[in-house]
Motif scaffolding. Sequence first.
Motif, PDB file in Angstrom:
ATOM      1  N   LYS A   3      -2.565  17.792  -1.995  1.00  0.00           N
ATOM      2  CA  LYS A   3      -3.062  17.793  -0.622  1.00  0.00           C
ATOM      3  C   LYS A   3      -3.116  19.183   0.013  1.00  0.00           C
ATOM      4  CE  LYS A   3      -3.574  13.311  -0.691  1.00  0.00           C
ATOM      5  NZ  LYS A   3      -4.911  12.672  -0.615  1.00  0.00           N
ATOM      6  N   SER A  28       4.146   5.835   8.757  1.00  0.00           N
ATOM      7  CA  SER A  28       4.043   4.847   9.825  1.00  0.00           C
ATOM      8  C   SER A  28       2.594   4.465  10.086  1.00  0.00           C
ATOM      9  CB  SER A  28       4.670   5.383  11.117  1.00  0.00           C
ATOM     10  OG  SER A  28       4.214   4.622  12.220  1.00  0.00           O
ATOM     11  N   GLY A  82      -4.418   5.503  -0.874  1.00  0.00           N
ATOM     12  CA  GLY A  82      -5.777   4.986  -0.766  1.00  0.00           C
ATOM     13  C   GLY A  82      -6.078   3.822  -1.707  1.00  0.00           C
ATOM     14  N   TYR A 139      -4.932   9.133  14.727  1.00  0.00           N
ATOM     15  CA  TYR A 139      -6.388   9.204  14.516  1.00  0.00           C
ATOM     16  C   TYR A 139      -7.112   9.121  15.858  1.00  0.00           C
ATOM     17  CZ  TYR A 139      -6.044   8.381   9.405  1.00  0.00           C
ATOM     18  OH  TYR A 139      -5.786   8.492   8.063  1.00  0.00           O
ATOM     19  N   LYS A 165       0.836  -1.197   0.000  1.00  0.00           N
ATOM     20  CA  LYS A 165       0.000   0.000   0.000  1.00  0.00           C
ATOM     21  C   LYS A 165       0.872   1.249   0.000  1.00  0.00           C
ATOM     22  CE  LYS A 165      -2.459   2.665   3.435  1.00  0.00           C
ATOM     23  NZ  LYS A 165      -3.351   2.699   4.572  1.00  0.00           N
ATOM     24  N   MET A 208       7.367  11.082   7.906  1.00  0.00           N
ATOM     25  CA  MET A 208       7.632   9.655   7.712  1.00  0.00           C
ATOM     26  C   MET A 208       6.322   8.964   7.381  1.00  0.00           C
ATOM     27  SD  MET A 208       7.709   8.330  11.644  1.00  0.00           S
ATOM     28  CE  MET A 208       8.468   9.674  12.513  1.00  0.00           C
ATOM     29  N   ASP A 233      -5.916   0.494  -0.027  1.00  0.00           N
ATOM     30  CA  ASP A 233      -7.023   0.312   0.919  1.00  0.00           C
ATOM     31  C   ASP A 233      -8.312  -0.026   0.197  1.00  0.00           C
ATOM     32  OD1 ASP A 233      -5.693   0.962   3.344  1.00  0.00           O
ATOM     33  OD2 ASP A 233      -5.771   3.087   2.818  1.00  0.00           O
ATOM     34  N   LEU A 286      -9.682   9.259   2.319  1.00  0.00           N
ATOM     35  CA  LEU A 286     -10.031   8.281   3.348  1.00  0.00           C
ATOM     36  C   LEU A 286      -9.798   8.843   4.737  1.00  0.00           C
ATOM     37  CD1 LEU A 286      -8.396   5.086   1.777  1.00  0.00           C
ATOM     38  CD2 LEU A 286     -10.814   5.751   1.733  1.00  0.00           C
ATOM     39  N   THR A 302      -1.086  12.398   5.743  1.00  0.00           N
ATOM     40  CA  THR A 302      -1.188  12.570   4.303  1.00  0.00           C
ATOM     41  C   THR A 302       0.098  12.311   3.550  1.00  0.00           C
ATOM     42  OG1 THR A 302      -1.938  14.151   2.618  1.00  0.00           O
ATOM     43  CG2 THR A 302      -0.516  15.017   4.334  1.00  0.00           C
ATOM     44  N   ARG A 303      -0.053  12.009   2.279  1.00  0.00           N
ATOM     45  CA  ARG A 303       1.091  12.124   1.384  1.00  0.00           C
ATOM     46  C   ARG A 303       1.338  13.622   1.206  1.00  0.00           C
ATOM     47  NH1 ARG A 303       0.099  10.845  -3.832  1.00  0.00           N
ATOM     48  NH2 ARG A 303      -2.151  10.998  -3.558  1.00  0.00           N
TER      49      ARG A 303
HETATM   50  P1  ADP Z   1      -4.316   9.214  -1.156  1.00  0.00           P
HETATM   51  O1  ADP Z   1      -4.810   7.925  -1.714  1.00  0.00           O
HETATM   52  O2  ADP Z   1      -4.402  10.366  -2.104  1.00  0.00           O
HETATM   53  O3  ADP Z   1      -2.965   9.112  -0.533  1.00  0.00           O
HETATM   54  P2  ADP Z   1      -6.418   8.857   0.842  1.00  0.00           P
HETATM   55  O4  ADP Z   1      -6.942   9.776   1.874  1.00  0.00           O
HETATM   56  O5  ADP Z   1      -7.397   8.253  -0.113  1.00  0.00           O
HETATM   57  O6  ADP Z   1      -5.276   9.652   0.061  1.00  0.00           O
HETATM   58  O7  ADP Z   1      -5.647   7.628   1.537  1.00  0.00           O
HETATM   59  C1  ADP Z   1      -4.567   7.834   2.374  1.00  0.00           C
HETATM   60  C2  ADP Z   1      -4.285   6.565   3.163  1.00  0.00           C
HETATM   61  O8  ADP Z   1      -2.884   6.492   3.432  1.00  0.00           O
HETATM   62  C3  ADP Z   1      -4.964   6.555   4.510  1.00  0.00           C
HETATM   63  O9  ADP Z   1      -5.199   5.215   4.887  1.00  0.00           O
HETATM   64  C4  ADP Z   1      -3.910   7.184   5.432  1.00  0.00           C
HETATM   65  O10 ADP Z   1      -4.061   6.787   6.782  1.00  0.00           O
HETATM   66  C5  ADP Z   1      -2.641   6.634   4.830  1.00  0.00           C
HETATM   67  N1  ADP Z   1      -1.462   7.503   4.992  1.00  0.00           N
HETATM   68  C6  ADP Z   1      -1.149   8.630   4.303  1.00  0.00           C
HETATM   69  N2  ADP Z   1       0.025   9.132   4.714  1.00  0.00           N
HETATM   70  C7  ADP Z   1       0.475   8.320   5.688  1.00  0.00           C
HETATM   71  C8  ADP Z   1       1.655   8.308   6.521  1.00  0.00           C
HETATM   72  N3  ADP Z   1       2.602   9.239   6.403  1.00  0.00           N
HETATM   73  N4  ADP Z   1       1.783   7.299   7.415  1.00  0.00           N
HETATM   74  C9  ADP Z   1       0.828   6.352   7.528  1.00  0.00           C
HETATM   75  N5  ADP Z   1      -0.291   6.307   6.782  1.00  0.00           N
HETATM   76  C10 ADP Z   1      -0.472   7.277   5.871  1.00  0.00           C
END
Ligand code: ADP
Length: 511
Positions: free
Chosen positions: A337, A389, A27, A397, A24, A387, A30, A414, A331-332
């Motif tokens: 974003k 994680s 999103g 959350y 993964k 990072m 997921d 998400l 977030t990424r």
């Molecule tokens: P995108 O698919 O554009 O990255 P979404 O909100 O659809 O955005 O999905 C993001 C997913 O990735 C979520 O499950 C979020 O918890 C996870 N995520 C994003 N950044 C991180 C991070 N730095 N560490 C852990 N999980 C992350």
Amino acid sequence: SVQPRDSRSLDVVHFTAELAPIAKVGGLGDVVHGLARTCLARGHNVTVIMPFYECLPQDQIEGLGFDMDIEVPKGKSWDGEIQLTTLKTAVYRGVIGGVPVILVRPADWDACNLFRGGRIYGGSYNELESYLYFCRAGLEYLRCSGQQPHILHLHEWQTCAAALLYWEVYSALGLYRPRVVLTIHNLDNTGECRQDEFAFTGIDGEQFATIERALDERTIGHNPERLNLMKGGMVYSNAVTTVSPTYAKEVLSGMQAGWLRSTLMRPEVNSKVRGILNGIDVEEWDPARDELLPANFSAQFPDGKALCKKYLQRGLGLDESPDKPVVAVITRLVPQKGIHLIKAALFRCLDKGAQFVLLGSGHCDGEFKAMAEQQFKDHKDIRLLVMYSESLAHQIYAAADIILVPSMFEPCGLTQMIGMRYGAVPVVRKTGGLADTVRDVDSHAPGEANGYTFDGTDEGSLHGALDRALTHFKEQRASWTELSATNMNTELSWSRSSADYVALYNSIAMP
Ligand code: ADP
């Protein structure tokens, strides 16, 4: 969760570049995982075909075993001619997070570097070549194993070539039953491909280089003209979905269609597109059972959330105050974003006596790294965790009072939904799936309202919504606690959305 069993059991094969929990990046992983698992529970026969990345943690694939070797046609364009070869491919099977998977990779990894390297994307391999090979390999596997699934469900540009190859090549080679669904998770990347590069599939790309098929319209008149895989995927699919109704509208109106505007304007493409809102995996994201938390909680027994907040504050070295709202961003870190608004929110929190926690990584993370190490090193209210994680994400959350998602555009999103499930109140920019999932407290009835929204892309707009949320937290704690409970009780699972996908599958499937 208990799903209704559907009366007709369909054979569904997904082609994807990502699958949660072990492959993964965002999103996409997921969504494929959540949809596949829910459809399995509804009584469908679901398999996910994906690349066997070198970086996959093999010990986390249950029952991993060799299935078969296949010879996958492959080509290379040389001086206007296509040199054809085959690449011996090893097919493995196993189960990832409850979902049966087929993993494909070159049998001799030392002879080529497809899907090698330490990460899923941006490793040491050529992505376009690898995913084109993957599409061919997946179809070749279906042919060799004599399968006739009802549905080929493709995701993103990486798997779009499978739609082209299915209809133009494999339907003449004995694969006849599948109908094709393409889900667009993000139109930011559409898979640009030179005609000669398409030869990596073992098929000449020239036949696809027309406006009606896969020609990238922005390159018309250029030398050489190119293909666009996402466009081809849309043209060659029976149905196209995107991950929220509002994003579908934005894409169809041209607003978010980017380079594929003219393709999406065409009635025969336009009429195939619809939006189906993503769900979240409510078992993976369950504050009542989450083992990564110091305390569990739910709408009925919310006390554990305060403990989670204290634990996070302590762990991160923040001031352990229950009265300072924790504003979280997970977030990424990429332009989509809303990087400038994330930064603006950080400083607003600083001004307003709130705490701000960022968990993020990506190619725009430099500035945040610098701030984390200098200005906000050991700060009592601000923590920037640059990072990725999984476990920190769960803990943040659970601790968050507010989850902030100020995206410039957002196909679904998400984190606002996961945040709600953990009792946070979302503050979001009203775009795409964020507009479909968050209803503003000041314009909706209690019970229906679940967060705060803003429209503009400027700091003032963000401040408007964030300030209202912070004031609510500070001045009306009882009502805030109720709102938090409402959010924890919201139905966000895949039950609803999977029903929409199954209805779509049935509407196009052959008998
Ligand atoms: P995108 O698919 O554009 O990255 P979404 O909100 O659809 O955005 O999905 C993001 C997913 O990735 C979520 O499950 C979020 O918890 C996870 N995520 C994003 N950044 C991180 C991070 N730095 N560490 C852990 N999980 C992350």
